[in-house]
Design a protein around this motif. Structure first.
Motif, short mmCIF file in Angstrom:
data_model
loop_
_atom_site.label_atom_id
_atom_site.label_comp_id
_atom_site.label_asym_id
_atom_site.label_seq_id
_atom_site.Cartn_x
_atom_site.Cartn_y
_atom_site.Cartn_z
N MET A 311 0.82 -1.21 0.00
CA MET A 311 0.00 0.00 0.00
C MET A 311 0.86 1.27 0.00
SD MET A 311 -3.06 1.03 2.64
CE MET A 311 -1.98 0.88 4.08
N PHE A 312 1.90 1.28 0.83
CA PHE A 312 2.68 2.50 0.98
C PHE A 312 3.83 2.62 -0.03
CE2 PHE A 312 0.90 2.33 5.35
CZ PHE A 312 0.25 3.56 5.32
N THR A 313 4.12 1.57 -0.79
CA THR A 313 5.14 1.69 -1.84
C THR A 313 4.54 1.87 -3.23
OG1 THR A 313 5.28 -0.74 -2.01
CG2 THR A 313 6.87 0.37 -0.57
N THR A 314 3.23 1.78 -3.34
CA THR A 314 2.59 2.01 -4.64
C THR A 314 2.90 3.40 -5.20
OG1 THR A 314 0.80 0.46 -4.14
CG2 THR A 314 0.39 2.07 -5.87
N PRO A 315 2.84 4.48 -4.40
CA PRO A 315 3.20 5.81 -4.95
C PRO A 315 4.62 5.87 -5.51
CG PRO A 315 2.05 6.05 -2.86
CD PRO A 315 2.35 4.60 -3.01
N ARG A 316 5.56 5.21 -4.83
CA ARG A 316 6.96 5.22 -5.31
C ARG A 316 7.06 4.50 -6.65
NH1 ARG A 316 11.81 6.18 -3.17
NH2 ARG A 316 10.90 6.50 -1.11
N MET A 317 6.37 3.39 -6.80
CA MET A 317 6.41 2.66 -8.06
C MET A 317 5.82 3.49 -9.19
SD MET A 317 4.56 -0.94 -9.11
CE MET A 317 2.98 -0.10 -9.16
N LEU A 318 4.70 4.17 -8.94
CA LEU A 318 4.07 5.01 -9.96
C LEU A 318 4.96 6.19 -10.33
CD1 LEU A 318 0.38 5.02 -8.65
CD2 LEU A 318 1.36 3.63 -10.49
N ILE A 346 6.43 11.04 -0.93
CA ILE A 346 6.66 9.59 -0.88
C ILE A 346 7.46 9.21 0.36
CG2 ILE A 346 7.91 7.71 -2.02
CD1 ILE A 346 7.06 8.97 -4.69
N SER A 347 8.34 10.09 0.80
CA SER A 347 9.11 9.83 2.02
C SER A 347 8.20 9.74 3.24
CB SER A 347 10.17 10.92 2.22
OG SER A 347 11.12 10.90 1.17
N VAL A 348 7.08 10.45 3.20
CA VAL A 348 6.10 10.34 4.30
C VAL A 348 5.54 8.93 4.35
CG1 VAL A 348 3.93 11.21 5.23
CG2 VAL A 348 5.52 12.79 4.14
N THR A 349 5.18 8.38 3.20
CA THR A 349 4.64 7.02 3.17
C THR A 349 5.69 6.00 3.61
OG1 THR A 349 5.19 6.66 0.83
CG2 THR A 349 3.05 7.67 1.32
N ASP A 350 6.95 6.23 3.25
CA ASP A 350 8.03 5.36 3.72
C ASP A 350 8.14 5.39 5.24
OD1 ASP A 350 8.69 4.62 1.13
OD2 ASP A 350 10.23 6.16 0.92
N SER A 351 7.98 6.58 5.81
CA SER A 351 8.06 6.73 7.27
C SER A 351 6.91 6.01 7.95
CB SER A 351 8.05 8.21 7.65
OG SER A 351 9.11 8.90 7.04
N ILE A 352 5.70 6.13 7.40
CA ILE A 352 4.54 5.45 7.98
C ILE A 352 4.71 3.94 7.90
CG2 ILE A 352 2.05 5.12 7.79
CD1 ILE A 352 1.85 7.94 6.69
N ASN A 353 5.25 3.46 6.77
CA ASN A 353 5.50 2.03 6.59
C ASN A 353 6.45 1.51 7.66
OD1 ASN A 353 5.69 -0.53 5.52
ND2 ASN A 353 7.04 0.05 3.86
N ALA A 354 7.55 2.22 7.88
CA ALA A 354 8.53 1.81 8.90
C ALA A 354 7.96 1.95 10.31
CB ALA A 354 9.80 2.65 8.77
#
Length: 385
Positions: A311-318, A346-354
């Motif tokens: 879910m949180f890496t989809t933006p990075r892939m796009l 995208i770094s925000v989503t990486d932070s939430i993932n971690a």
């Protein structure tokens, strides 16, 4: 060492003629996003330190090795990302002494990319391991162990490092007079001729092709895990129903009932033997149920970790896909501000993932939860007292 003709440096504002987001708006957005990054990345640092410490103290098996590797990757990326966020806030406010600061986030982003890519590959291995255990349980029963998982996790890191190294050595730091103030100097990144090919390889292979392959594999394995969990629940219900129907009416289902119709020591012996056999069967059944419950929780834990990552890496892939088809979407390109704002988001989503993985372990891993409550929490209470 020659440099490419276009956009030969990072650290100074590159003039562009067709930006989608103005500099003023970009600075405001980046400052706000960097603050949001710190809200999640700083707690994520603490939580991933706890993840590593707790998993090391528990029984280390194949899946635990993967979780330790994932926590270490997230920990390193969050430490570096927090530094980048602080630099971004300072740069956004255009402080007089921060003219060289835009250079350092670019350098740190190389290491952040390595950590994020390793984290993504490790999560893919977790999904693959659990998916194969569901699809081919007998063939993979002894395939995954802690030593093999350790070798695979280290190999994944080395592979990503090898792919990232040509890009990481294709620039140099250079000090030049500050155009805004000739009395001071500014540090910039100067690209070499090898930057173009190595950056293209990294963007196309590592950040696009590899990420898309990992994404697809995680989706397939997550579907297998979910299907296996559903099939296991149905099998348990079916077995319970068949066991209830198999007991004929009027039969003596306990040794004590049978003993009522038996005489002497023979009947008592049958009663004792029946009770002992029943206790043994109940014990074996309880052990089997606990093992199945533990395996089910491991499956749920792995599934949720994989789904959160997807879910949180989809933006990075796009964003990576868009960067391949739109060459102006990069640092120094016409869409530079859009690029910076997008990857900051995208770094925000990486932070939430971690940040989120700790709570998944706390919910589904009894050993993790027990160690956290009995050791960490009680130690904190004792210190306060």
């Amino acid at each position: 060492m020659d440099v490419p003709a276009e956009n030969a440096s990072v650290g100074l504002r590159v003039p562009v003629s067709d930006t989608l987001i103005s500099d003023v708006v970009a600075n405001v957005l980046i400052a706000a996003i960097c603050f949001l990054i710190l809200v999640f990345s700083v707690p994520a640092i603490v939580l991933n330190i706890l993840n590593v410490l707790i998993f090391v103290k528990t029984k280390i098996d194949s899946i635990t090795v993967c979780f330790i590797s994932l926590a270490l990757s997230d920990l390193i990326s969050m430490i570096l990302l927090s530094n980048n966020a602080i630099y971004g806030i300072i740069v956004a406010f255009r402080v007089s002494w921060g003219s060289s600061l835009p250079t350092y986030p670019f350098i740190l982003s190389i290491a952040i990319g390595l950590s994020v890519d390793t984290s993504s590959a490790t999560t893919t291995y977790i999904a693959l391991q659990r998916g194969l255990c569901v699809a081919l349980p007998f063939l993979t029963r002894h395939l995954f162990n802690k030593n093999r998982s350790l070798i695979i996790c280290v190999s994944v890191f080395v592979f990503i490092l090898v792919c990232s190294t040509p890009r990481a050595i294709s620039f140099r730091l250079k000090t030049i007079p500050n155009p805004a103030d000739n009395s001071s100097t500014v540090t910039i990144v100067q690209f070499l001729k090898t930057w173009g090919p190595s950056d293209s390889f990294y963007t196309i292979f590592v950040k696009t092709a590899l990420v898309c392959a990992e994404f697809a594999l995680m989706i397939v394995c997550a579907a297998l895990i979910f299907y296996g969990m559903q099939a296991s629940v149905k099998l348990k219900l079916k077995s319970s129903s068949q066991a209830a129907q198999a007991q004929p009416k009027g039969s003596y289902n306990t040794a004590s009932e049978y003993s009522k119709f038996s005489n002497g020591s023979k009947g008592e012996f049958k009663k004792e033997t029946g009770n002992g056999s029943r206790k043994t069967n109940d014990k074996d059944q309880n052990l089997k149920n606990r093992k199945e419950t533990k395996e089910s929780l491991v499956m749920k834990q792995s599934l949720i970790v994989v789904l959160i990552h997807v879910m949180f890496t989809t933006p990075r892939m796009l964003a990576s896909l868009y960067g391949v088809i739109e060459p102006r979407y990069r640092v120094g390109g016409h869409y530079q501000n859009l690029y910076l704002v997008t990857y900051s988001s995208i770094s925000v989503t990486d932070s939430i993932n971690a940040f989120a993985n700790f709570f998944v372990y706390l919910k589904f891993n009894s050993k993790f939860r027990g160690f956290f409550v009995n050791t960490i929490c009680r130690s904190g209470v004792n210190v306060r007292n």
